[in-house]
Design a protein around this motif. Structure first.
Motif, PDB file in Angstrom:
ATOM      1  N   TYR A   1       0.834  -1.203   0.000  1.00  0.00           N
ATOM      2  CA  TYR A   1       0.000   0.000   0.000  1.00  0.00           C
ATOM      3  C   TYR A   1       0.876   1.263   0.000  1.00  0.00           C
ATOM      4  CZ  TYR A   1      -3.656   3.310   0.504  1.00  0.00           C
ATOM      5  OH  TYR A   1      -4.480   4.387   0.264  1.00  0.00           O
ATOM      6  N   HIS A   2       2.008   1.204   0.670  1.00  0.00           N
ATOM      7  CA  HIS A   2       2.933   2.339   0.600  1.00  0.00           C
ATOM      8  C   HIS A   2       3.449   2.513  -0.837  1.00  0.00           C
ATOM      9  CE1 HIS A   2       2.946   2.309   5.007  1.00  0.00           C
ATOM     10  NE2 HIS A   2       3.498   3.515   4.942  1.00  0.00           N
TER      11      HIS A   2
ATOM     12  N   PHE B   1       1.680   9.346  -5.939  1.00  0.00           N
ATOM     13  CA  PHE B   1       2.416  10.598  -5.700  1.00  0.00           C
ATOM     14  C   PHE B   1       3.223  10.964  -6.950  1.00  0.00           C
ATOM     15  CE2 PHE B   1       2.868  10.201  -0.725  1.00  0.00           C
ATOM     16  CZ  PHE B   1       1.533  10.524  -0.587  1.00  0.00           C
TER      17      PHE B   1
ATOM     18  N   PHE C   1      -7.505   4.372   1.456  1.00  0.00           N
ATOM     19  CA  PHE C   1      -6.777   4.292   2.729  1.00  0.00           C
ATOM     20  C   PHE C   1      -7.436   3.304   3.697  1.00  0.00           C
ATOM     21  CE2 PHE C   1      -3.736   5.424   5.834  1.00  0.00           C
ATOM     22  CZ  PHE C   1      -2.741   6.085   5.152  1.00  0.00           C
TER      23      PHE C   1
ATOM     24  N   MET D   1      -5.519   0.364   4.680  1.00  0.00           N
ATOM     25  CA  MET D   1      -4.665   0.449   5.869  1.00  0.00           C
ATOM     26  C   MET D   1      -5.500   0.418   7.147  1.00  0.00           C
ATOM     27  SD  MET D   1      -1.293   0.900   5.342  1.00  0.00           S
ATOM     28  CE  MET D   1      -1.599  -0.640   4.505  1.00  0.00           C
TER      29      MET D   1
ATOM     30  N   GLY E   1       6.644   6.517   7.184  1.00  0.00           N
ATOM     31  CA  GLY E   1       6.097   7.219   6.023  1.00  0.00           C
ATOM     32  C   GLY E   1       6.452   8.699   6.090  1.00  0.00           C
TER      33      GLY E   1
ATOM     34  N   TYR F   1       6.047  12.972  -0.882  1.00  0.00           N
ATOM     35  CA  TYR F   1       5.004  13.707  -0.151  1.00  0.00           C
ATOM     36  C   TYR F   1       5.461  15.143   0.076  1.00  0.00           C
ATOM     37  CZ  TYR F   1       1.541  14.522   3.593  1.00  0.00           C
ATOM     38  OH  TYR F   1       0.523  15.020   4.379  1.00  0.00           O
ATOM     39  N   ARG F   2       6.718  15.292   0.470  1.00  0.00           N
ATOM     40  CA  ARG F   2       7.262  16.647   0.712  1.00  0.00           C
ATOM     41  C   ARG F   2       7.395  17.413  -0.596  1.00  0.00           C
ATOM     42  NH1 ARG F   2       5.676  16.400   5.650  1.00  0.00           N
ATOM     43  NH2 ARG F   2       6.625  14.709   6.822  1.00  0.00           N
TER      44      ARG F   2
ATOM     45  N   TRP G   1       2.390  12.068  18.060  1.00  0.00           N
ATOM     46  CA  TRP G   1       1.636  12.076  16.807  1.00  0.00           C
ATOM     47  C   TRP G   1       0.201  12.550  16.985  1.00  0.00           C
ATOM     48  CZ3 TRP G   1      -2.555   8.803  16.801  1.00  0.00           C
ATOM     49  CH2 TRP G   1      -2.537   7.768  17.740  1.00  0.00           C
TER      50      TRP G   1
ATOM     51  N   TYR H   1       0.475  16.114  16.579  1.00  0.00           N
ATOM     52  CA  TYR H   1       1.095  16.574  15.330  1.00  0.00           C
ATOM     53  C   TYR H   1       0.253  16.273  14.097  1.00  0.00           C
ATOM     54  CZ  TYR H   1       4.167  16.633  11.282  1.00  0.00           C
ATOM     55  OH  TYR H   1       4.689  16.857  10.041  1.00  0.00           O
TER      56      TYR H   1
HETATM   57  C1  HEM Z   1      -1.174   1.587   9.530  1.00  0.00           C
HETATM   58  C2  HEM Z   1      -0.732   2.532   8.749  1.00  0.00           C
HETATM   59  C3  HEM Z   1       0.014   3.740   9.221  1.00  0.00           C
HETATM   60  C4  HEM Z   1       0.302   4.186  10.491  1.00  0.00           C
HETATM   61  C5  HEM Z   1      -0.092   3.553  11.820  1.00  0.00           C
HETATM   62  C6  HEM Z   1       1.067   5.403  10.354  1.00  0.00           C
HETATM   63  C7  HEM Z   1       1.569   6.152  11.414  1.00  0.00           C
HETATM   64  C8  HEM Z   1       2.248   7.337  11.299  1.00  0.00           C
HETATM   65  C9  HEM Z   1       2.753   8.127  12.401  1.00  0.00           C
HETATM   66  C10 HEM Z   1       2.578   7.777  13.869  1.00  0.00           C
HETATM   67  C11 HEM Z   1       3.358   9.225  11.880  1.00  0.00           C
HETATM   68  C12 HEM Z   1       4.050  10.368  12.670  1.00  0.00           C
HETATM   69  C13 HEM Z   1       5.515  10.344  12.477  1.00  0.00           C
HETATM   70  C14 HEM Z   1       6.150   9.123  13.113  1.00  0.00           C
HETATM   71  O1  HEM Z   1       6.131   9.043  14.335  1.00  0.00           O
HETATM   72  O2  HEM Z   1       6.619   8.269  12.363  1.00  0.00           O
HETATM   73  C15 HEM Z   1       3.248   9.130  10.445  1.00  0.00           C
HETATM   74  C16 HEM Z   1       3.700  10.071   9.556  1.00  0.00           C
HETATM   75  C17 HEM Z   1       3.553   9.990   8.189  1.00  0.00           C
HETATM   76  N1  HEM Z   1       3.117   8.892   7.480  1.00  0.00           N
HETATM   77 FE1  HEM Z   1       2.172   7.303   8.233  1.00  0.00          FE
HETATM   78  N2  HEM Z   1       1.214   5.692   9.016  1.00  0.00           N
HETATM   79  C18 HEM Z   1       0.604   4.700   8.296  1.00  0.00           C
HETATM   80  C19 HEM Z   1       0.523   4.573   6.916  1.00  0.00           C
HETATM   81  C20 HEM Z   1       1.075   5.474   6.026  1.00  0.00           C
HETATM   82  C21 HEM Z   1       1.011   5.345   4.580  1.00  0.00           C
HETATM   83  C22 HEM Z   1       0.326   4.227   3.795  1.00  0.00           C
HETATM   84  C23 HEM Z   1       1.668   6.402   4.064  1.00  0.00           C
HETATM   85  C24 HEM Z   1       1.874   6.640   2.603  1.00  0.00           C
HETATM   86  C25 HEM Z   1       3.014   7.077   2.096  1.00  0.00           C
HETATM   87  C26 HEM Z   1       2.151   7.220   5.186  1.00  0.00           C
HETATM   88  C27 HEM Z   1       2.838   8.412   5.078  1.00  0.00           C
HETATM   89  C28 HEM Z   1       3.140   9.225   6.141  1.00  0.00           C
HETATM   90  C29 HEM Z   1       3.591  10.584   5.993  1.00  0.00           C
HETATM   91  C30 HEM Z   1       3.763  11.352   4.670  1.00  0.00           C
HETATM   92  C31 HEM Z   1       3.825  11.071   7.266  1.00  0.00           C
HETATM   93  C32 HEM Z   1       4.237  12.499   7.638  1.00  0.00           C
HETATM   94  C33 HEM Z   1       2.942  13.314   7.807  1.00  0.00           C
HETATM   95  C34 HEM Z   1       3.185  14.782   8.143  1.00  0.00           C
HETATM   96  O3  HEM Z   1       4.328  15.208   8.285  1.00  0.00           O
HETATM   97  O4  HEM Z   1       2.175  15.496   8.264  1.00  0.00           O
HETATM   98  N3  HEM Z   1       1.766   6.618   6.358  1.00  0.00           N
HETATM   99  N4  HEM Z   1       2.578   7.977  10.112  1.00  0.00           N
END
Ligand code: HEM
Length: 319
Positions: free
Chosen positions: A68-69, A76, A115, A118, A139, A145-146, A280, A283
């Motif tokens: 999925y990622h 993107f 989504f 997920m 992610g 994304y940036r 988080w 944030y």
């Molecule tokens: C079960 C699925 C997911 C969970 C639990 C999850 C959880 C998180 C968490 C907790 C963060 C905050 C930063 C950190 O502590 O790492 C984050 C940031 C991020 N994740 Fe995920 N994520 C998931 C799926 C995805 C997917 C599929 C993508 C697609 C690329 C993604 C892209 C991002 C991005 C771009 C950020 C930064 C967001 C920002 O800066 O506003 N994530 N994620």
């Protein structure tokens, strides 16, 4: 086979094409004789594509997570190609602008809807185990994304809210980069130190983000909008396409994403630590982050209520 006038004309065209390259058509026709025909699997590089999933554990759902990622990154990439083409267009018209922004909106619509894969599609217990094998990857480290953010708006809109007033949009990108909003999302709550997730991300991409910021100064989507005539800028189809873009990228996708963090990481008592001990919950929600690409297109009330209603309901019913 009959050499029709049409076929003759094609041969002449081919001959001119190769002659202009200083080449002999005959040799290329011979090459055609030996070449294999194109197959679906070669054309889309299917075998390679299907070997790109390399889980770190043997939990089956880790592959759902990886794929999925990967799907998201492909969307993107599609979006980035549209941003690039709008920015590069010399004689930008309203029709081209709206059609390409609508494409980007469509890619994000697909991501927002999907989504659910997920949010609902993995076993929570499995997820909580295999995620520990991926640390400190997150992610958060998605460079595309940036890049979408940088291609969308003036760089100053990406500076942390409490620092933005200290800058003007003509300031150097590298100065503004030091205060980019996302650093907040990868700073340890307990110590205020950058997480490893962030330092590794910056080591790899800092320079290219700053270069892209410079390149997009006059080419980001907002600047392209300002290149349209006044009448076109006032046109509701143009404004709505941008508004939809803002809500898709800055509210609806982040909310769908946040929902998955709530589903897997929120507990009744205390939250499960995110990748690097970040907060988080404070944030990720758009109502706190308030990342807005095109603030001029929204009313004060809309700006104040950015992303609000949905988050309240999710926090009350985590899973
Ligand atoms: C079960 C699925 C997911 C969970 C639990 C999850 C959880 C998180 C968490 C907790 C963060 C905050 C930063 C950190 O502590 O790492 C984050 C940031 C991020 N994740 Fe995920 N994520 C998931 C799926 C995805 C997917 C599929 C993508 C697609 C690329 C993604 C892209 C991002 C991005 C771009 C950020 C930064 C967001 C920002 O800066 O506003 N994530 N994620």
């Amino acid at each position: 086979m009959e050499i029709t006038t049409e076929l003759h004309e094609k041969l002449n065209q081919l001959n001119s094409k190769y002659a202009s390259l200083g080449e002999n058509l005959n040799s290329y026709l011979e090459g055609l004789l030996h070449a294999d025909v194109t197959t679906y699997w070669d054309y889309i590089q299917l075998d390679t594509l299907l070997t790109l999933q390399k889980p770190k554990t043997s939990f089956p759902d880790e592959v759902v997570f990886i794929m999925y990622h990967q799907i998201t990154e492909l969307y993107f990439k599609l979006a980035l190609r549209e941003f690039e083409q709008i920015g590069a267009c010399q004689e930008l018209t309203k029709t081209f602008f709206v059609s390409r922004v609508t494409r980007i909106n469509r890619y994000f619509d697909a991501l927002i809807k999907s989504f659910q894969i997920m949010i609902e599609g993995m076993d929570r217990e499995e997820f909580l185990k295999f995620r520990m094998s991926l640390l400190p990857a997150s992610g958060f480290q998605s460079a595309q994304y940036r890049e979408i953010e940088i291609y969308s708006t003036d760089f100053i809109q990406l500076v942390a809210k409490d620092k933005r007033a200290e800058f003007s949009s003509t300031d150097s990108i590298s100065d503004m980069f030091e205060h980019i909003y996302w650093k907040e999302g990868a700073t340890e709550v307990a110590t205020g130190k950058k997480t490893l997730t962030l330092t590794q991300f910056e080591d790899k991409y800092r320079e290219s983000f700053i270069l892209l910021g410079e390149k997009c100064r006059n080419k980001n989507l907002w600047q392209s909008f300002l290149r349209l005539s006044e009448a076109d800028q006032a046109d509701e189809s143009v404004r709505n396409a941008l508004r939809e873009n803002d809500t898709n990228v800055n509210i609806n996708w982040p909310l769908a994403h946040y929902k998955s963090a709530v589903r897997y990481l929120a507990k009744d008592t205390e939250d499960i630590a995110a990748t690097g001990g970040t907060n988080w919950q404070k944030y990720l929600p758009p109502r706190f982050q308030k990342r807005i690409f095109y603030p001029e297109l929204w009313s004060n009330t809309e700006l104040e209520n950015w992303g609000k209603a949905w988050v309240e309901s999710t926090l009350q019913n985590p899973h």
